[in-house]
Design a protein around this motif. Sequence first.
Motif, mmCIF file in Angstrom:
data_model
loop_
_atom_site.group_PDB
_atom_site.id
_atom_site.type_symbol
_atom_site.label_atom_id
_atom_site.label_comp_id
_atom_site.label_asym_id
_atom_site.label_seq_id
_atom_site.Cartn_x
_atom_site.Cartn_y
_atom_site.Cartn_z
ATOM 1 N N PHE A 1 0.933 -0.739 0.104
ATOM 2 C CA PHE A 1 -0.197 -0.008 -0.103
ATOM 3 C C PHE A 1 0.957 0.873 0.079
ATOM 4 N N THR A 2 1.135 1.925 -1.243
ATOM 5 C CA THR A 2 2.117 2.855 -1.455
ATOM 6 C C THR A 2 1.476 4.274 -1.132
ATOM 7 N N MET A 3 0.398 4.331 -0.126
ATOM 8 C CA MET A 3 -0.600 5.625 0.743
ATOM 9 C C MET A 3 -2.266 4.682 0.788
ATOM 10 N N THR A 4 -2.478 5.762 2.591
ATOM 11 C CA THR A 4 -3.705 5.603 3.227
ATOM 12 C C THR A 4 -4.655 6.117 2.018
ATOM 13 N N GLY A 5 -5.571 5.528 2.219
ATOM 14 C CA GLY A 5 -6.713 5.506 1.850
ATOM 15 C C GLY A 5 -7.288 3.981 1.557
ATOM 16 N N TYR A 6 -8.501 4.405 0.241
ATOM 17 C CA TYR A 6 -9.184 3.191 0.151
ATOM 18 C C TYR A 6 -8.331 2.500 -1.217
ATOM 19 N N TRP A 7 -8.111 0.928 -0.721
ATOM 20 C CA TRP A 7 -7.783 0.058 -1.881
ATOM 21 C C TRP A 7 -8.088 -1.594 -2.710
ATOM 22 N N LYS A 8 -8.603 -1.467 -3.853
ATOM 23 C CA LYS A 8 -9.033 -2.777 -3.953
ATOM 24 C C LYS A 8 -8.039 -3.664 -4.301
ATOM 25 N N ILE A 9 -7.971 -5.060 -3.225
ATOM 26 C CA ILE A 9 -7.320 -6.057 -3.554
ATOM 27 C C ILE A 9 -8.500 -7.350 -4.925
ATOM 28 N N ASN A 10 -7.293 -6.968 -5.786
ATOM 29 C CA ASN A 10 -7.985 -7.476 -7.562
ATOM 30 C C ASN A 10 -7.803 -9.355 -7.102
ATOM 31 N N LEU A 11 -8.580 -10.497 -7.244
ATOM 32 C CA LEU A 11 -7.961 -11.500 -7.179
ATOM 33 C C LEU A 11 -8.707 -12.382 -8.410
ATOM 34 N N ASP A 12 -7.456 -13.114 -8.383
ATOM 35 C CA ASP A 12 -8.131 -14.297 -9.570
ATOM 36 C C ASP A 12 -7.663 -15.455 -8.584
ATOM 37 N N PHE A 13 -8.708 -16.762 -9.106
ATOM 38 C CA PHE A 13 -8.387 -17.894 -8.475
ATOM 39 C C PHE A 13 -8.098 -18.892 -9.794
ATOM 40 N N LYS A 14 -6.791 -19.836 -9.098
ATOM 41 C CA LYS A 14 -7.026 -20.738 -10.820
ATOM 42 C C LYS A 14 -6.132 -22.218 -9.693
ATOM 43 N N THR A 15 -6.974 -23.062 -10.279
ATOM 44 C CA THR A 15 -5.722 -24.744 -10.079
ATOM 45 C C THR A 15 -4.535 -24.735 -10.121
ATOM 46 N N SER A 16 -3.705 -25.975 -9.555
ATOM 47 C CA SER A 16 -2.174 -25.573 -9.708
ATOM 48 C C SER A 16 -2.445 -26.262 -10.757
ATOM 49 N N SER A 17 -3.045 -26.468 -12.223
ATOM 50 C CA SER A 17 -2.360 -26.734 -13.280
ATOM 51 C C SER A 17 -3.099 -25.765 -14.325
ATOM 52 N N GLY A 18 -3.062 -24.710 -13.627
ATOM 53 C CA GLY A 18 -3.649 -23.382 -14.392
ATOM 54 C C GLY A 18 -5.553 -23.316 -14.772
ATOM 55 N N THR B 1 -8.851 -22.312 -15.232
ATOM 56 C CA THR B 1 -9.220 -20.915 -13.642
ATOM 57 C C THR B 1 -10.921 -21.610 -13.124
ATOM 58 N N ILE B 2 -10.661 -20.764 -12.091
ATOM 59 C CA ILE B 2 -11.282 -21.909 -10.925
ATOM 60 C C ILE B 2 -12.248 -19.853 -11.006
ATOM 61 N N LYS B 3 -12.042 -18.939 -10.695
ATOM 62 C CA LYS B 3 -13.113 -17.161 -10.819
ATOM 63 C C LYS B 3 -11.728 -16.793 -10.789
ATOM 64 N N LEU B 4 -12.374 -15.752 -11.673
ATOM 65 C CA LEU B 4 -11.813 -14.177 -11.732
ATOM 66 C C LEU B 4 -12.409 -13.170 -11.442
ATOM 67 N N ASP B 5 -12.007 -12.399 -10.968
ATOM 68 C CA ASP B 5 -12.586 -10.892 -11.180
ATOM 69 C C ASP B 5 -13.249 -10.934 -9.050
ATOM 70 N N GLN B 6 -12.465 -11.519 -8.375
ATOM 71 C CA GLN B 6 -13.215 -11.867 -7.403
ATOM 72 C C GLN B 6 -12.211 -9.775 -6.684
ATOM 73 N N PHE B 7 -12.898 -9.335 -5.202
ATOM 74 C CA PHE B 7 -12.165 -8.095 -5.080
ATOM 75 C C PHE B 7 -11.988 -8.124 -3.437
ATOM 76 N N PHE B 8 -11.238 -7.628 -2.555
ATOM 77 C CA PHE B 8 -11.803 -7.195 -0.703
ATOM 78 C C PHE B 8 -11.796 -5.684 -1.059
ATOM 79 N N ASP B 9 -11.965 -4.642 -0.025
ATOM 80 C CA ASP B 9 -11.967 -4.055 -0.241
ATOM 81 C C ASP B 9 -11.569 -3.562 1.324
ATOM 82 N N VAL B 10 -10.258 -2.794 1.418
ATOM 83 C CA VAL B 10 -9.349 -1.917 2.299
ATOM 84 C C VAL B 10 -9.201 -0.897 2.417
ATOM 85 N N THR B 11 -9.781 -0.353 3.702
ATOM 86 C CA THR B 11 -9.337 1.399 3.749
ATOM 87 C C THR B 11 -8.748 1.712 4.794
ATOM 88 N N PHE B 12 -7.634 2.207 4.936
ATOM 89 C CA PHE B 12 -7.349 2.709 6.167
ATOM 90 C C PHE B 12 -6.743 4.088 6.363
#
Length: 280
Positions: free
Chosen positions: A249-266, A268-279
């Motif tokens: 996090f290079t500065m304070t404020g609202y961040w969106k942590i984007n996540l893609d999930f895949k199997t060990s062989s590549g 796709t399990i699910k794309l474009d998931q995210f968590f919000d983090v504000t501090f």
Amino acid sequence: MKNFKYITFLLFAIAAFTLGSCKKETTDPPTPVDPFENLTYIGETQAVGAGAIAKIYAEEALFVGYNRIYVALYDSANPQTQLTDGHVTFNPMMDMGMMQHSCPFEDPSTTVEPNTKAFKGSIVFIMPTTPTGSWTLNVNVHNHAINKMGVASLAINVVEKAEPKLISFVSDFDSKKLFVTLIEPTEPKVGINDITFGIYEKQSMMSFPAVDGYMMEMEPEMPSMGHGSPNNVNPVSKGNGMYTGAVNFTMTGYWKINLDFKTSSGDTIKLDQFFDVTFQ
């Protein structure tokens, strides 16, 4: 005579100082430290049959997501005596009237924590308490001192945080229902932060085992500033459903942590998931 008076005065002063010091040592005993002062008291109840009282603590009020839970046991016949020789297991239950279900959890260690002398485990609540759904934390207690077992059941309240710490989805690869929880950082700071996620699969209403071996691709962004950050480390599987990496996090404020999930062989399990983090 003058020297005699001076020596007498000096001896009196030394005696007064010595007595004062001794008095201070005997009247100001060290203040005992409450080992639970940094934890949140959730509640307590009798473990019927085990001759024990179970006091429940957490790191904050219970919420949807990953909660570290501490169970301190006390002798029900002598409530001042804490019990450390035993073990406990969890069975959290949500009652929705027409149906019941549990959630992911990790039973406490068989040994107590050094500071609190409590048994520490974790529970991932997958929904909040609602007018039509209530949580009960059942704690199975084996009191080794008397070799008796019992169950402590406590009604608990679970809330949803303003920035949710849990997401769920159905895998595009094999249709598994998955729960992902953001565990760390609990106190984000500017700079590199360790980041930890937990992944669990819903196999039935009562079974939510941890899932290992997935691949995660993480990309944090600050939408209001239109930038991301360098030097992030994708979380990797560490066992027991835990995935750890690093987020910058290079500065304070609202961040969106984007996540893609895949199997060990590549795959796709699910794309474009995210968590919000504000501090701040």
